[in-house]
Design an enzyme around this catalytic site. Structure first.
Site, PDB file in Angstrom:
ATOM      1  N   THR A  38       0.823  -1.209   0.000  1.00  0.00           N
ATOM      2  CA  THR A  38       0.000   0.000   0.000  1.00  0.00           C
ATOM      3  C   THR A  38       0.860   1.263   0.000  1.00  0.00           C
ATOM      4  O   THR A  38       1.772   1.390   0.826  1.00  0.00           O
ATOM      5  CB  THR A  38      -0.895  -0.012   1.253  1.00  0.00           C
ATOM      6  OG1 THR A  38      -1.588  -1.256   1.287  1.00  0.00           O
ATOM      7  CG2 THR A  38      -1.881   1.135   1.238  1.00  0.00           C
ATOM      8  N   GLU A  39       0.541   2.171  -0.907  1.00  0.00           N
ATOM      9  CA  GLU A  39       1.224   3.463  -1.022  1.00  0.00           C
ATOM     10  C   GLU A  39       2.725   3.297  -1.233  1.00  0.00           C
ATOM     11  O   GLU A  39       3.506   4.190  -0.937  1.00  0.00           O
ATOM     12  CB  GLU A  39       0.977   4.356   0.213  1.00  0.00           C
ATOM     13  CG  GLU A  39      -0.451   4.365   0.745  1.00  0.00           C
ATOM     14  CD  GLU A  39      -1.455   5.015  -0.191  1.00  0.00           C
ATOM     15  OE1 GLU A  39      -1.031   5.511  -1.259  1.00  0.00           O
ATOM     16  OE2 GLU A  39      -2.648   5.007   0.127  1.00  0.00           O
ATOM     17  N   LEU A  40       3.105   2.114  -1.730  1.00  0.00           N
ATOM     18  CA  LEU A  40       4.512   1.796  -1.976  1.00  0.00           C
ATOM     19  C   LEU A  40       5.362   1.898  -0.703  1.00  0.00           C
ATOM     20  O   LEU A  40       6.566   2.151  -0.755  1.00  0.00           O
ATOM     21  CB  LEU A  40       5.084   2.722  -3.067  1.00  0.00           C
ATOM     22  CG  LEU A  40       5.618   2.018  -4.340  1.00  0.00           C
ATOM     23  CD1 LEU A  40       4.580   1.087  -4.941  1.00  0.00           C
ATOM     24  CD2 LEU A  40       6.046   3.041  -5.378  1.00  0.00           C
TER      25      LEU A  40
END
Lengths: 381, 405
Positions: free
Chosen positions: B145-147
């Site tokens: 998630t979100e890198l």
């Protein structure tokens, strides 16, 4: 400059506004002569205060204001206003000046006379219209005086777009004649740092209302919400600071709602006590029905007290770190109060971010803007 | 031959009803704003997903070696099923070309790695099942998630069988190195595929910015920049909503997207799926001690966990997990998982609120405080509904939860 209030004589935000504006203007090397309807109660190094005696009763005009504990707005207000206009207006010949600046309808008459005598431009400052104060039931005579001031003015200053739109709507003044100057607060008061802790807050959560007890300020909605909050959060006290014509009605409303033991009426407070009230509160509510700005909102933030304000206020145009609601939305008011009481993280973030934000709203920015308006109206911009 | 690796993030959250008030706690009201969610989904589908998918499908037909990758969350997948099944059909058409890879991630697009490894593993498994059953794909490449990435994450997902992880090519980690190579995670064999944020953001944020010296960005000019940027490949990682939503159609973004594969080929460049980058030998080991994300200039987790609102909400959310699971109430468990989606915490972010920044695509709330209150009211309703509340406590006065790991 003509004003009706100046600390320590004041009944609301107007006195504070006049004090802060003159102080702010002086920081830009402007010299201000401030003419008020009573003998100055204090000395201020940044402004020359001149008192005009208006108390001599010569005519019995309508008994507009009810007798109360307001020390500025007495029962024969119109008589005083008329006398003030005559005497104060004439002072225009005595003091050399470049611009005339009149605050609210009580002083517009003086401003108009001064303009006739000196020919200098008249800046009319509207902190609240009669429509705001009375929730759209204006006294016809005040409305008349207010309209005349707005018509005679070269430029009108008001505190928000909310107020500007009200002026256009009620008085049909061209929009380009009205300038909006958002208000700030004097950040230098040591009272902000009192860090006052009350005994009451050891056992109770505290929800604060602070303002004149008039229909304009919406204290009745505050009490309606109080009733609902108590159903969810029993250990809560509701403190109502202020005085005004609506007080008896509010006391009986609290009784009718069955919450009198949870509501504390303190009457009007002054000076450090106002700050103490903010500092002991867990949340401050400003449910104004119609509020051209609402300086108390900034004072609350500066005292690190989380804030709920009505969207029917000028302050809501500039403040971000708070809850905003329609004054009549008692359910949302309840929810927002309960949330702040229940969630320490929410209270903490509102406090911190509100404080950081309010530091940008000082008295110098509005003073500079007023000064620019003076320059423009004198034609030397 | 040098190549380009495209990866697009496809996600929408289940937004909470913003009118979920304190009065609604215990009143069996729905948590999620069905109308708003379906309205957003339909709008983005029309403006972005459908037209962009069509362009990519055309490119895949036209250019034999063209390839792209997607990460599609379970959260948006379910919403497609319900409100826009035609979008799923178009993704399925893309999948059947063979040129499209679907990456692995948490089903609920959650921050669970930072709070609850068991939950994290569960959500990856759920997502894996979904990708397998719908696209018949089983990716060896993970994107969090979100890198959000840190050393620990690599070690953890290695045990789950992943060979590589996508991460932000953050300057503070890479320093002088180029993101256009494969790197290796610290203390394990997972490979790192790093976003070339400069070139990615040229499209994502600057494409329509007239004050930018690169404006107007043509596909040809952009292909030149990519070609000139060195290394073995360029990773262009973008939110899929860039096309048509963040950059509107009238900016020319779709024409740009359509022309890009041809222009890249003209420069002699080819295309890679993320899994095809595994063949490159790592240039170096990279040490990500603290979590790094792709958000804001800070490139950390502060957009989701930077203030007390976010930290207290997340702490309470994960604290009640055990009680929620023990309730055996399927619907309640499902709702709880929907609350783990990172967007809910993003809505509570105060750091750009004061700057009046526009970080708020489809943010339903006027202020972060409103976002927090709605979320907490829903959480408290869940607490009210689970019978076993042993060990559950409300928000405590001083919140000193560990940030992240």
């Amino acid at each position: 400059m003509y004003g009706w209030e100046f600390p320590p004589f004041k009944s609301g935000g107007l006195g504070t506004a006049c004090h802060d504006l003159t102080k702010g203007l002086s920081s830009f090397d402007s010299k201000v002569v401030f003419v008020m309807p009573v003998k100055p109660g204090s000395k201020a190094e940044f402004v020359e205060l001149v008192g005009v005696d208006t108390k001599e009763i010569e005519s019995m005009l309508t008994a507009y204001a009810q007798p109360g504990d307001d020390d500025v707005y007495s029962w024969n207000l119109f008589g005083e206003v008329a006398r003030y206009a005559r005497f104060a207006g004439k002072l225009a010949k005595k003091f050399k000046h470049d611009v005339i600046h009149a605050h609210d309808w009580m002083t517009y008459g003086a401003g108009i006379i001064a303009k006739k005598l000196s020919g200098k431009p008249l800046v009319v400052h509207l902190h609240a219209t009669e429509f705001d104060r009375t929730a759209n039931n204006p006294d016809p005579h005040i409305k008349f005086l207010e309209r005349r001031g707005l018509e005679e003015a070269d430029v009108i200053i008001t505190n928000s777009n909310f107020s500007k739109n009200n002026i256009i709507k009620n008085y049909d003044v061209p929009a380009e004649k009205i300038k909006v100057v958002y208000w700030g607060i004097d950040q230098s008061s040591p009272d902000f740092e009192l860090n006052f802790k009350s005994e009451l807050s050891k056992t109770h959560k505290i929800v604060l209302f602070l303002g004149r007890l008039t229909v304009q300020k919406g204290c009745d909605y505050f009490l309606q919400a109080a009733k609902k909050v108590l159903e969810l959060e029993k250990n809560t006290k509701f403190i109502i600071v202020g005085s005004g014509t609506m007080m008896p009605e509010l006391v009986s409303l609290a009784h009718k709602l069955g919450i009198d033991e949870h509501v504390i009426f303190t009457g009007a407070l002054k000076g450090a006590d106002v700050h103490k009230a903010f500092q002991m509160a867990d949340v401050f509510v400003m449910p104004s029905v119609s509020e051209p700005f609402g300086l108390v909102a900034l004072e609350s933030m500066r005292n690190k007290t989380p804030l709920i304000i009505s969207k029917q206020s000028g302050a809501s145009e500039v403040i971000k770190n708070c809850f905003k609601l329609d004054f009549w939305d008692v359910d949302k008011m309840t929810c927002d109060i309960v949330s702040i009481l229940r969630y320490p993280s929410l209270k903490h973030e509102l406090k911190q971010n509100g404080f950081k934000e309010v530091l940008h709203h000082d008295i110098f920015k509005p003073a500079k803007e007023v000064l620019d308006i003076y320059k423009e109206v004198r034609g030397d911009s | 031959m040098k190549g380009v690796c495209f990866y697009f993030q496809v996600h929408q959250p289940y937004r909470i009803r913003k009118d979920f008030s304190v009065f609604d706690i215990g009143r069996k009201k729905d948590y999620f704003d069905i109308a708003k969610n379906s309205q957003v989904l339909k709008k983005v589908s029309e403006k972005c997903y459908l037209p962009a998918n069509k362009i990519l499908l055309d490119s895949l037909a036209k250019h034999e070696d063209f390839k792209v990758a997607f990460s599609v969350t379970g959260s948006i997948f379910e919403q497609f099923q319900e409100h826009a099944p035609n979008v799923l059909k178009s993704f399925s058409d893309l999948a059947s070309t063979g040129g499209v890879e679907f990456l692995a991630e948490t089903y609920n697009h959650s921050l669970s790695f930072l709070f609850d490894k068991e939950e994290f593993q569960f959500q990856i498994a759920e997502h894996k099942k979904l990708m397998k059953s719908f696209f018949n794909q089983k990716s060896k490449i993970f994107r969090n998630t979100e890198l959000i990435y840190s050393n620990d994450l690599a070690k953890f997902v290695e045990k789950l069988g992943f060979k590589a992880i996508l991460a932000e090519g953050a300057g503070k980690i890479l320093e002088w190195r180029s993101p256009n190579h494969v790197y290796k995670a610290k203390d394990c064999d997972v490979k790192l595929l790093l976003k070339n944020y400069k070139l990615s953001d040229d499209v994502a944020f600057r494409f329509s910015q007239q004050s930018w010296e690169g404006w107007p960005l043509t596909a040809e000019k952009y292909a030149d920049w990519i070609n000139a940027s060195g290394g073995e490949f360029v990773n262009l990682f973008l939110d899929y909503e860039t096309f048509g939503e963040h950059q509107w159609q009238d900016t020319g973004i779709f024409d740009f997207l359509a022309a890009l594969p041809g222009e890249l080929k003209n420069k002699g460049l080819t295309f890679f799926k993320p899994s095809e980058l595994l063949k490159f030998k790592p240039k170096a080991v990279l040490d990500f001690k603290e979590p790094v994300s792709w958000a804001d200039t800070e490139r950390d987790t502060s957009a989701w966990l930077g203030n007390d609102l976010q930290r207290s909400a997340a702490a309470l959310l994960y604290r009640i997990k055990g009680a929620v699971l023990r309730s055996n109430n399927k619907q309640l468990i499902d709702s709880w998982r929907k609350l783990t989606t990172s967007d809910h915490f993003y809505y509570m972010c105060t750091k750009w609120f004061n700057d009046g920044d526009v970080h708020k695509y489809f943010n339903p709330y006027d202020t972060p405080y409103e976002g927090y209150v709605a979320f907490m009211n829903v959480l408290n309703d869940i607490i009210h509904r689970v019978k076993d509340t042993k060990g559950l406590k409300m928000d405590k006065p001083s919140i000193k939860q560990k940030r992240g790991v």
